[in-house]
Write a protein that holds these residues in place. Structure first.
Motif, short mmCIF file in Angstrom:
data_model
loop_
_atom_site.label_atom_id
_atom_site.label_comp_id
_atom_site.label_asym_id
_atom_site.label_seq_id
_atom_site.Cartn_x
_atom_site.Cartn_y
_atom_site.Cartn_z
N THR A 102 -12.14 12.65 22.40
CA THR A 102 -12.86 12.47 21.14
C THR A 102 -14.12 13.33 21.08
O THR A 102 -14.42 13.96 20.06
CB THR A 102 -13.19 10.97 20.97
N SER A 103 -14.87 13.38 22.18
CA SER A 103 -16.12 14.16 22.16
C SER A 103 -15.86 15.66 21.98
O SER A 103 -16.71 16.37 21.42
CB SER A 103 -16.93 13.93 23.44
N THR B 265 -16.71 5.67 16.04
CA THR B 265 -15.40 5.83 16.66
C THR B 265 -14.89 4.50 17.20
O THR B 265 -15.68 3.64 17.57
CB THR B 265 -15.45 6.88 17.80
N PRO C 229 -13.71 5.95 21.82
CA PRO C 229 -14.70 6.69 22.59
C PRO C 229 -14.04 7.34 23.81
O PRO C 229 -12.96 6.91 24.22
CB PRO C 229 -15.70 5.61 23.02
N ASP C 230 -14.69 8.35 24.38
CA ASP C 230 -14.14 8.97 25.58
C ASP C 230 -13.90 7.90 26.66
O ASP C 230 -12.93 7.97 27.42
CB ASP C 230 -15.12 10.01 26.16
N THR D 6 -20.00 8.02 23.45
CA THR D 6 -19.52 9.36 23.10
C THR D 6 -20.67 10.17 22.50
O THR D 6 -20.72 11.40 22.64
CB THR D 6 -18.32 9.25 22.14
N ASP E 291 -23.14 5.07 19.77
CA ASP E 291 -21.87 4.98 19.05
C ASP E 291 -21.93 3.77 18.12
O ASP E 291 -22.59 2.78 18.42
CB ASP E 291 -20.70 4.76 20.02
#
Ligand code: UT7
Length: 327
Positions: free
Chosen positions: A54-55, A83, A86-87, A93, A110
């Motif tokens: 995602t990042s 989001t 998230p990572d 993130t 976030d």
């Protein structure tokens, strides 16, 4: 400082390269192109690479938005990533993105309001800057929904995609944000959720065997609630703006289903051709749907400076919201 004008200074977006078509899905689950197009309006969606998180998508969209705003990342003092993918649970993130951008002067967090997350974040950034304690915010919606999609469940896997959209929010010469109206009702949480991997059901062999790491949705009920909540939120945002629906150049709804968008247009009495649709080539990208659609329309000239738009969202929680914004 409370009367300073705040608005969107620039947008950017990013879609991963890989296209997943309805024909591809026909080979994966018991579905047809005709069913997907008729019931959802989706033809293709983009899927991130395995090594693309995602990042990574957020960074691409953010660089484009910052470039267009002519803003050095060092001048950001607020960075929000909306989001549900998230990572990792932490660090946020937003913190991962901060390092990628070199935006070390920014407070980072976030925000999880599911598909309404970007709108919630935009409202928060407006308040933070209007209040005078922040100057330059980056508001990102980024999702890798393919990572939480059950690719054996035809009820959900045909719907979702990956991508990111971003906006630089700051002082503008004239008012950008005009009105906002956010809401939530936690009683509906179990209709759209991801049960595993949190503190209720920590990741284990049992949660994985039970496919609890994938999102679950009661589509029919979500559909009804989405139409009702998005219609009333859009009407309320227009009322608070002191405007009429016919003064709004364009409605940018969360892209969950073209039939939801058509039902909302009908309910609020607006011709559907004033609704922006990207779901045909994006699918549902949760918090990233609206900023991607906005960026597409600004980039190809469909939307121009001075246009009044209404952004309207609905998602898990349930959460919803609408904002009237002048570009
Ligand atoms: O992003 C935030 C929130 N999410 C949403 O807003 C999504 C809201 N919900 C929806 O968009 C729709 O409810 C769906 C697109 C998810 C489903 O459409 P629907 O018209 O509500 O279909 P349904 O769930 O009532 O299913 C109708 C039939 C069922 O078969 P039977 O029981 O009538 O024999 C399903 O099994 O369609 C079947 N079906 C499919 N058939 C072919 C469900 N998914 C598929 C599929 N391909 N992919």
């Amino acid at each position: 400082m409370a009367d300073r004008h705040v608005g969107i200074r620039a947008t950017g977006s990013y879609l991963p390269e890989r296209v997943l078509s309805n024909a591809d899905l026909e080979r994966m689950v018991d579905t047809t192109d005709q069913w997907i197009v008729e019931r959802t309006g989706i033809r293709t969606r983009r899927i991130a690479r395995d090594d693309e998180a995602t990042s990574d998508m957020a960074a691409e969209a953010s660089r484009r938005a910052l470039g267009r705003a002519g803003l050095d990342p060092k001048d950001l003092d607020l960075l929000v990533v909306a989001t549900v993918t998230p990572d990792m649970p932490f660090p946020s993130t937003a913190c991962v993105l901060q390092e990628r951008l070199g935006a070390f002067g920014a407070a980072c967090f976030d925000l999880n309001a599911a598909c309404s997350g970007w709108l919630y974040s935009l409202d928060m950034a407006w308040g933070a800057i209007a209040g005078g304690r922040y100057r330059n915010a980056l508001v990102v919606g980024a999702e890798k929904l393919s990572a939480i999609t059950d690719w054996e469940d035809r009820n959900t896997c045909v719907l979702f995609g990956d991508g990111a959209g971003a906006a630089v929010v700051g002082e503008t010469p004239r008012p950008g944000f005009i009105s906002s109206c956010l809401g939530a009702d936690g009683r509906w949480g179990r209709l759209l959720y991801l049960p595993g991997g949190g503190s209720r059901h920590p990741a284990s062999h049992a949660t994985v065997d039970g496919r609890m790491h994938y999102m679950k949705m009661e589509g029919k009920e979500v559909f009804k609630q989405a139409v009702a909540a998005m219609s009333s939120a859009a009407e309320e945002a227009i009322r608070r703006a002191g405007m009429r629906a016919d003064e709004i150049a364009c409605f940018i709804p969360h892209q969950a289903n073209v039939r939801i968008m058509k039902a909302v247009a009908k309910r609020i009495g607006v011709p559907f051709d004033r609704f922006l649709v990207t779901i045909d080539h994006c699918g549902n990208i949760s918090a990233a749907s609206i900023p991607i659609a906005l960026d597409e329309a600004v980039s190809d000239g469909r939307l121009k400076e001075g246009d009044a738009v209404v952004l309207v969202a609905f998602g898990g929680g349930f959460t919803w919201g609408a904002m009237a914004v002048r570009l």
